[in-house]
Design an enzyme around this catalytic site. Structure first.
Site, PDB file in Angstrom:
ATOM      1  N   TYR A   1      35.970  13.437  24.361  1.00  0.00           N
ATOM      2  CA  TYR A   1      36.004  13.835  22.326  1.00  0.00           C
ATOM      3  C   TYR A   1      36.890  15.281  22.304  1.00  0.00           C
ATOM      4  O   TYR A   1      36.315  16.124  23.169  1.00  0.00           O
ATOM      5  CB  TYR A   1      34.400  14.544  21.570  1.00  0.00           C
ATOM      6  CG  TYR A   1      34.381  14.407  20.551  1.00  0.00           C
ATOM      7  CD1 TYR A   1      34.760  13.897  19.834  1.00  0.00           C
ATOM      8  CD2 TYR A   1      33.636  15.313  19.737  1.00  0.00           C
ATOM      9  CE1 TYR A   1      34.384  13.783  18.444  1.00  0.00           C
ATOM     10  CE2 TYR A   1      32.835  16.079  18.832  1.00  0.00           C
ATOM     11  CZ  TYR A   1      34.358  14.498  17.626  1.00  0.00           C
ATOM     12  OH  TYR A   1      33.786  15.539  16.254  1.00  0.00           O
ATOM     13  N   ARG A  15      -1.348   8.415   3.030  1.00  0.00           N
ATOM     14  CA  ARG A  15      -2.825   9.286   4.832  1.00  0.00           C
ATOM     15  C   ARG A  15      -1.665   9.544   5.751  1.00  0.00           C
ATOM     16  O   ARG A  15      -2.373  10.102   6.920  1.00  0.00           O
ATOM     17  CB  ARG A  15      -3.715   8.489   5.031  1.00  0.00           C
ATOM     18  CG  ARG A  15      -5.383   8.624   4.179  1.00  0.00           C
ATOM     19  CD  ARG A  15      -6.496   7.614   4.571  1.00  0.00           C
ATOM     20  NE  ARG A  15      -5.549   6.281   3.947  1.00  0.00           N
ATOM     21  CZ  ARG A  15      -7.022   5.426   4.514  1.00  0.00           C
ATOM     22  NH1 ARG A  15      -7.830   5.346   4.933  1.00  0.00           N
ATOM     23  NH2 ARG A  15      -7.050   4.380   3.575  1.00  0.00           N
ATOM     24  N   GLY A  61       0.537  -1.225   0.419  1.00  0.00           N
ATOM     25  CA  GLY A  61       0.093  -0.360   0.241  1.00  0.00           C
ATOM     26  C   GLY A  61       0.528   0.786  -0.048  1.00  0.00           C
ATOM     27  O   GLY A  61       2.036   1.375   0.829  1.00  0.00           O
ATOM     28  N   ASN A 117      33.471   5.653  43.638  1.00  0.00           N
ATOM     29  CA  ASN A 117      32.416   7.339  43.598  1.00  0.00           C
ATOM     30  C   ASN A 117      32.991   8.488  43.423  1.00  0.00           C
ATOM     31  O   ASN A 117      33.483   9.132  42.856  1.00  0.00           O
ATOM     32  CB  ASN A 117      32.483   7.336  45.461  1.00  0.00           C
ATOM     33  CG  ASN A 117      31.327   8.722  45.618  1.00  0.00           C
ATOM     34  OD1 ASN A 117      30.948   9.484  45.264  1.00  0.00           O
ATOM     35  ND2 ASN A 117      30.837   7.783  46.184  1.00  0.00           N
TER      36      ASN A 117
END
Length: 437
Positions: A368, A14, A10, A358
């Site tokens: 980065y 719509r 199909g 911790n």
């Protein structure tokens, strides 16, 4: 032998989208993949019929299903013809499914098989659904279980449209029946298409009977044609997932606000607070607590872990048993060892954090450099002071301590103190001399 043909050609206009209808997701998985997974649970012989412009790999998602092309949009009968050309078997039954019905369940199809076996092997069985609002579905005209005809909405009279027994589009019959009846289909109708549903009437002229099997749960077979129906399917699928989770021993404090992906796994005695969203690839252990407003994607949580509130875990994050990630913490492609904690306002990216380490408030791993990502390794029992930046690639040894407010650019050995900040300076009476001259 069972073969399955999934009709997915199909146009989906719509949806008003650049994405093909069948590739829109429900619970994080494309609509057609839901259908294919059910089909492949029934048989290895699965063909999906699509329009020519669709990418085969996107349609199958790597699943072992064949792809057939319907080169011209000439209706469901023509689509089944295209699917038959890809089948390897010479006999047996063929199950026809719709590619835009993601909630279809194997149990409902098994019920169809069982009732079909009560009739002649070449008969036609159609799965029907009773709807309070039938809308534009095709109507089933039947006498008891014997199906007389299926009338498409466009062709239906007001009397036929008043019928609330509707066609799901799911049909089970023999390959021999399809080969006999499909060539006789005509496109002399309002849509000028070859309707698959016309084979019922054609079958009568050959002595082939048709039967209707009513679905136990009609809500599972609603097709998706627009965004509103997509949202309805999402809501219904979520309700199914939530119910399944709670029956398996998971506590959802406000079920309607928790969203799961199709593949989410959660262990027993886990408690999930409101407004938690699970993306794909999340597995949660037992006795876990996930506090409000958390977002998890591609994450593994060990037993007795705690997450949130307002935590974001993504892209291959692993928390081992008893690890804790707290308020406004983001973790990406990192592993926190057993009992490790990052409780407040922290970003951990491309990091390995040792057992019982911790991580203080405001700590970030600077993973980065503008070109590539680098790893940060934090040893067992290490303590990273608040508001510190660890510039990767870098290694912090076991039981090392990083002073608060430090920018650490070099490795710190185990049990050493790493500190990198300017010495505090106090200038007496500075405020008076500056502002009150």
């Amino acid at each position: 032998m069972l073969s399955v043909i999934v009709l997915a050609a199909g146009q989906g206009t719509r949806m008003v989208s650049n994405t093909p209808k069948i590739l829109h997701p429900v619970a994080g998985k494309p609509i057609v993949h839901h259908v294919l997974d059910v089909a492949l649970a029934l048989t290895e012989e699965v063909v999906v019929v699509v329009s020519p412009q669709l990418d085969a790999l996107a349609v199958t998602g790597g699943r072992p299903a064949k792809v057939a092309r319907q080169h011209h949009p000439r209706g469901t009968g023509d689509a089944v013809r295209a699917g038959l050309e890809q089948l390897q078997c010479d006999d047996g039954n063929v199950l026809i499914l719709c590619g835009d019905v993601p909630l279809v369940q194997e149990a409902e199809l098994q019920a169809l098989f069982q009732q079909h076996q009560q009739h002649h092997k070449d008969s036609i069985s159609v799965l029907g659904m009773r709807l309070t609002d039938p809308g534009h579905y095709g109507r089933i005209v039947a006498e008891g279980k014997r199906l007389i005809s299926i009338v498409e909405f466009k062709e239906a009279t007001p009397e036929i449209r008043a019928i609330n027994l509707c066609n799901t589009g799911i049909i089970l019959t023999s390959l021999a029946t399809l080969k006999k009846l499909l060539p006789e289909l005509s496109c002399q109708n309002a849509a000028q298409e070859y309707y698959l549903t016309d084979i019922m009437a054609l079958g009568q002229s050959h002595g082939i009977e048709s039967y209707v099997v009513e679905a136990a749960n009609s809500t599972l077979f609603h097709g998706i044609n627009n965004r509103a129906q997509l949202a309805q399917a999402e809501q219904q699928y979520q309700q199914m997932l939530r119910h399944k989770m709670m029956l398996s021993g998971v506590t959802l404090l406000d079920p309607d606000t928790v969203y799961f992906a199709h593949d989410t796994v959660v262990g027993r005695d886990t408690t999930i607070y409101p407004n938690v969203f699970f993306g794909e690839g999340v597995a949660v252990g037992e006795n876990v607590t996930i506090y409000p407003n958390c977002h998890l994607v591609k994450t593994l949580l060990g037993n007795d872990t705690k997450v949130g509130p307002f935590a974001h875990l993504r892209d291959h994050t692993i928390l081992e048993d008893k690890a804790e990630v707290g308020n406004f913490v983001e973790v990406k492609k990192s592993r926190l060892g057993t009992g490790a904690k990052a409780k407040h306002l922290t970003y951990l990216g491309d990091a390995v954090v040792g057992t019982k380490a911790n991580i203080g408030a405001g700590v970030i791993t600077c993973n980065y450099d503008g070109v590539a990502k680098h790893q940060t390794t934090i040893g067992a029992g290490a303590f990273i002071g608040s508001n510190s930046a660890l510039v990767a690639p870098i290694s912090i040894g076991d039981e090392a301590l990083i002073g608060a407010g430090s920018v650490i650019t070099k490795d710190v050995p185990g049990q050493a103190l790493g500190i990198a900040r300017e010495k505090q300076k106090i200038i007496l009476n500075w405020v008076k001399s500056r502002f009150y001259k």
